[in-house]
Design a protein around this motif. Structure first.
Motif: not given
Length: 290
Positions: A103-109, A161-166, A174-181, A212-218
């Motif tokens: 779960p990830y809670l953003d600043f927009q709730g 910036s809460e522009t994308y969710v990953y 791989r890692v995916l991302r989606y623009p948040i509308l 802006g680095n996206l840390w990843v655990t493997f």
């Protein structure tokens, strides 16, 4: 980084897959016995809650409740500091969510939750991968599937910036991302960083730092790295002998200026931690001054 620089805190944990750092220096972790752990800065560990199943990823809301993706009983739960818990989600749009992972809670709730597979048997989804994972957004009391077709949806993060969710797409490495509308839905899927993270590069937990680095655990690689802003994978720690890392599965940032990384692990009994070059991105439960 030299693996000998990694320290540990806490004791007696079982499968502390999810980990979160509080502003006051305490660490929260999921525990495979159907509860959560609290670790104070001295390392003293206590356990609280009785949520059943197998708690997996966790996050913390602004009121201090621990939100749990319980992959063992198919519930997203909220556990308060006194040990009472409530169920936030078991289904979305009439579909049972059997395997809430993170779960990830953003600043927009908005609460973003990965659901790894549509099958009740999570192990089957790892043995025979198929695109039946999804991403759910819970907002205004409603859970809706905003993205699907994911080969084992795992860790989730939102950029500063809460522009994308990953989303970590584990079985595609791989890692995916989606623009948040604007309405909380998401746009078209795209691959973020390398399209293939390597033979053992099955990503699990992900988290941003302020650079802006996206840390990843493997966990299969027994390693930790990050996808840089240039899109390359930079490895930070590899521990093939399991001297301190035990299938790392999540990462969070805390301590002074959030310059310490804390690691959740599938086979861990404590929480490894180490210094990082950039502060971690602030989460909703962390004070601006920490």
């Amino acid at each position: 980084m030299d693996i000998r620089e990694v320290k540990t805190i806490g004791e007696g944990l079982l499968r502390p897959e999810g980990v979160m750092s509080l502003t006051d220096g305490r660490i929260y972790a999921a525990d495979g016995r159907g509860c959560c752990a609290r670790i104070d800065p001295s390392g003293r560990t206590d356990f609280w809650g009785n949520v059943g199943g197998v708690p997996n990823g966790i996050c913390i809301d602004p009121e201090g409740n621990c939100i749990i993706a319980n992959i063992g009983n198919g519930e997203v739960q909220s556990l308060d500091p006194e040990g009472r818990h409530s169920v936030l989600m078991t289904e979305a749009q009439g579909q049972r969510m059997y395997s809430p992972n993170f779960p990830y809670l953003d600043f927009q709730g908005r609460l973003w939750v990965s659901n790894s597979t549509a099958r009740p048997d999570v192990d089957e989804a790892l043995r025979a991968p198929s695109p039946d994972g999804c991403l759910v957004c819970i907002a205004d009391g409603r859970a809706r599937i905003v993205a699907d077709g994911i080969y084992f949806a795992n860790g989730v993060a939102v950029d500063t910036s809460e522009t994308y969710v990953y989303v970590a797409e584990t079985m595609k490495r791989r890692v995916l991302r989606y623009p948040i509308l604007a309405d909380g839905s998401v746009g078209r899927q795209e691959v973020y960083g390398p399209p293939f993270l390597g033979p053992l590069g099955f990503p699990d937990g992900i988290a941003f730092d302020e650079a802006g680095n996206l840390w990843v655990t493997f966990p299969m690689w027994n390693a930790i790295g990050f996808i840089s802003t240039r899109g390359s994978l930079e490895m930070v720690l590899e521990d093939p002998e399991r001297t301190v890392l035990n299938r790392p599965a999540n990462i969070c940032f805390g301590g002074p200026e959030r310059r310490t990384a804390f690691i959740g692990s599938l086979d861990g009994r404590n929480i490894p931690y180490f210094d990082v070059p950039y502060p971690g991105a602030r989460l909703v439960h962390q004070a601006k001054t920490d």
